[in-house]
Design an enzyme around this catalytic site. Structure first.
Site, PDB file in Angstrom:
ATOM      1  N   ASN A 277       0.839  -1.187   0.000  1.00 51.01           N
ATOM      2  CA  ASN A 277       0.000   0.000   0.000  1.00 51.01           C
ATOM      3  C   ASN A 277       0.880   1.245   0.000  1.00 51.01           C
ATOM      4  O   ASN A 277       1.633   1.444   0.944  1.00 51.01           O
ATOM      5  CB  ASN A 277      -0.915   0.001   1.238  1.00 51.01           C
ATOM      6  CG  ASN A 277      -2.006   1.054   1.124  1.00 51.01           C
ATOM      7  OD1 ASN A 277      -2.163   1.674   0.079  1.00 51.01           O
ATOM      8  ND2 ASN A 277      -2.745   1.256   2.196  1.00 51.01           N
ATOM      9  N   ASP A 304      10.312   1.861   1.601  1.00 47.56           N
ATOM     10  CA  ASP A 304       9.137   1.404   2.358  1.00 47.56           C
ATOM     11  C   ASP A 304       9.325  -0.058   2.774  1.00 47.56           C
ATOM     12  O   ASP A 304       8.391  -0.864   2.712  1.00 47.56           O
ATOM     13  CB  ASP A 304       7.840   1.599   1.556  1.00 47.56           C
ATOM     14  CG  ASP A 304       6.591   1.437   2.426  1.00 47.56           C
ATOM     15  OD1 ASP A 304       6.717   1.318   3.668  1.00 47.56           O
ATOM     16  OD2 ASP A 304       5.476   1.415   1.848  1.00 47.56           O
ATOM     17  N   HIS A 308       7.258  -8.819   6.772  1.00 47.46           N
ATOM     18  CA  HIS A 308       6.217  -9.634   7.407  1.00 47.46           C
ATOM     19  C   HIS A 308       6.673 -11.086   7.361  1.00 47.46           C
ATOM     20  O   HIS A 308       7.516 -11.441   6.544  1.00 47.46           O
ATOM     21  CB  HIS A 308       4.884  -9.509   6.664  1.00 47.46           C
ATOM     22  CG  HIS A 308       4.295  -8.133   6.685  1.00 47.46           C
ATOM     23  ND1 HIS A 308       3.785  -7.564   7.827  1.00 47.46           N
ATOM     24  CD2 HIS A 308       4.141  -7.209   5.700  1.00 47.46           C
ATOM     25  CE1 HIS A 308       3.338  -6.352   7.552  1.00 47.46           C
ATOM     26  NE2 HIS A 308       3.545  -6.103   6.272  1.00 47.46           N
ATOM     27  N   GLY A 323       2.657  -4.811   2.223  1.00 42.28           N
ATOM     28  CA  GLY A 323       4.072  -4.454   2.333  1.00 42.28           C
ATOM     29  C   GLY A 323       5.029  -5.507   1.820  1.00 42.28           C
ATOM     30  O   GLY A 323       4.748  -6.708   1.859  1.00 42.28           O
TER      31      GLY A 323
HETATM   32 ZN   LIG Z   1       2.734   4.224   3.873  1.00 38.67          ZN
END
Ligand SMILES: [Zn+2]
Length: 432
Positions: A277, A304, A308, A323
């Site tokens: 995102n 970014d 995970h 992500g």
């Molecule tokens: Zn963000």
């Protein structure tokens, strides 16, 4: 005392050697070779670059250390050639409190092999309701203020935050997403061709651009430095371009995955390593982002980096978290696909990982000059290797770039004069 890193080349392919004394670069010799003694590093024609800077990473520390922690995240950064990273405050507890920030700083000092600069939350718990104590958090070392991970839904809250930040001379950094348009908890990919073909609800482009447009007007009214996270749409680029032309203090970052992938690349059999995102957008958006970097509308790159676990990414399309990881693949991906192809020059690419983010956020890093911190990345621009997530130092293996062959791999990373990582122990000297 001190040591040479000798016989490298700089971004312009000029021979360069540097002499490091303590934490700083004491001497730079360009255009001639230097004899390396036993303590020195023979750089064998590798690229000598200022250490890379990433203003957008998630260290997951505290609270989600099964995904990443400051030790593993910093190691991942070092392997990617990064010497300074800023980490986002959407932790548990969140970085909205001085005591939590201090505790994290202590762990960083003890365990991180690169410089890690924590953001603080703009609002309590990033819930968008009550502003945090900016002055106290700034004194405690907050890099800047952001509710990254979610958009700030209230214009009034954002306006008030910008006024406070402007008074303190600190930046506001924003994940732009209007939830009344996006519904990110129920959607995983962009609203576009892939979503339509596979019968999914999508996140529309306008949910990002609406916030960018709102915020540049608020930034203009307050005079704050406002930085847009992970720009992903052509409309956002247009809004930022117009705002810059008017003199608004707005800057923007773009992630490698938004420059290299679009919705057409997503496999027909869905895999959550393609869920992030903002989501991957259309080919036209990718082209607009590349044009935005080229003309300076987009200032810098950021990963970014969002680790995970495999179990979390194995959940359903809607239930799995957004992500992907990025620190260990960012430079080779962009070098291969933008410098080797002739779209950007190496100095242009490097500046957007070093000097430019340093200048935006007033950091004393990102340049190779005598008297500056010896934060350095040595990169073998001749080597080609295939991305293998199993080799990552990050706890996260979640990347859509597995199996991509890339050229331009970091071989050693030096922070404040200390070699913090060297591939295969293949670099002599400097271990002091
Ligand atoms: Zn963000």
């Amino acid at each position: 005392m001190g040591y040479w890193i000798a016989n490298a080349v700089d971004a312009d392919d000029v021979p360069i050697s540097i002499f490091i004394e303590g934490a700083c670069i004491a001497r730079i010799v360009r255009g001639e070779s230097v004899d390396v003694d036993n303590d020195g590093i023979d750089a064998q024609g590798w690229l000598l670059a200022p250490g890379l800077i990433d203003v957008h990473t998630h260290m997951r520390d505290p609270g989600y250390t099964h995904k990443e922690d400051v030790r593993s995240g910093a190691q991942a950064a070092a392997r990617g050639g990064f010497t300074t990273i800023a980490c986002m405050p959407n932790t548990q507890p969140p970085l909205d409190d001085v005591a939590v920030l201090h505790a994290l700083q202590e762990r960083i000092d003890r365990e991180a092999c690169v410089r890690v600069l924590p953001y603080a939350c703009m609002t309590r718990g990033s819930h968008g309701v009550q502003l945090t104590d900016f002055a106290a958090l700034r004194r405690a070392g907050a890099f800047a203020f952001t509710d990254d991970g979610v958009g700030v839904q209230s214009a009034a809250r954002m306006f008030e935050a910008m006024q406070r930040a402007a008074m303190l001379g600190v930046s506001i950094v924003a994940h732009c997403e209007d939830e009344s348009l996006a519904m990110p908890k129920e959607r995983a990919i962009t609203q576009g061709a892939y979503a339509q073909k596979h019968g999914h609800m999508g996140i529309p482009n306008v949910s990002e651009a609406v916030h960018v447009a709102r915020d540049v007007l608020l930034a203009e009214a307050t005079g704050v430095h406002y930085h847009v996270c992970h720009v992903s749409t052509a409309q956002s680029v247009d809004v930022i371009r117009q705002a810059k032309a008017r003199g608004v203090r707005v800057s923007a970052e773009v992630c490698p995955h938004h420059l290299l992938l679009c919705e057409d690349d997503i496999p027909d059999v869905w895999d959550n390593n393609w869920k992030m995102n903002p989501p991957l957008r259309s080919r036209a958006d990718v082209d607009a982002l590349i044009a935005g970097v080229t003309d300076g509308t987009i200032d810098c790159f950021a990963t970014d980096h969002a680790p995970h676990t495999e179990a979390e990414k194995a959940r359903s399309m809607i239930d799995s978290p957004f992500g992907i990881v990025g620190l260990e693949t960012a430079f080779p991906l962009l070098y291969t696909h933008f410098v080797r192809t002739g779209i950007w020059t190496l100095p242009f690419l490097l500046a957007r990982w070093t000097r430019v983010p340093a200048a935006l956020f007033d950091l004393p890093f990102g340049v190779l000059e005598e008297g500056c911190f010896a934060d350095v990345a040595l990169i073998d621009t001749r080597e080609t290797r295939t991305i293998d997530p199993q080799t990552f130092a990050s706890k996260g293996r979640n990347t859509p770039f597995s199996g991509w062959a890339c050229q331009g791999w970091p071989v050693a990373t030096i922070v404040g004069g200390r070699v913090v990582w060297a591939r295969d122990g293949g670099v002599r000297g400097g271990e002091r």
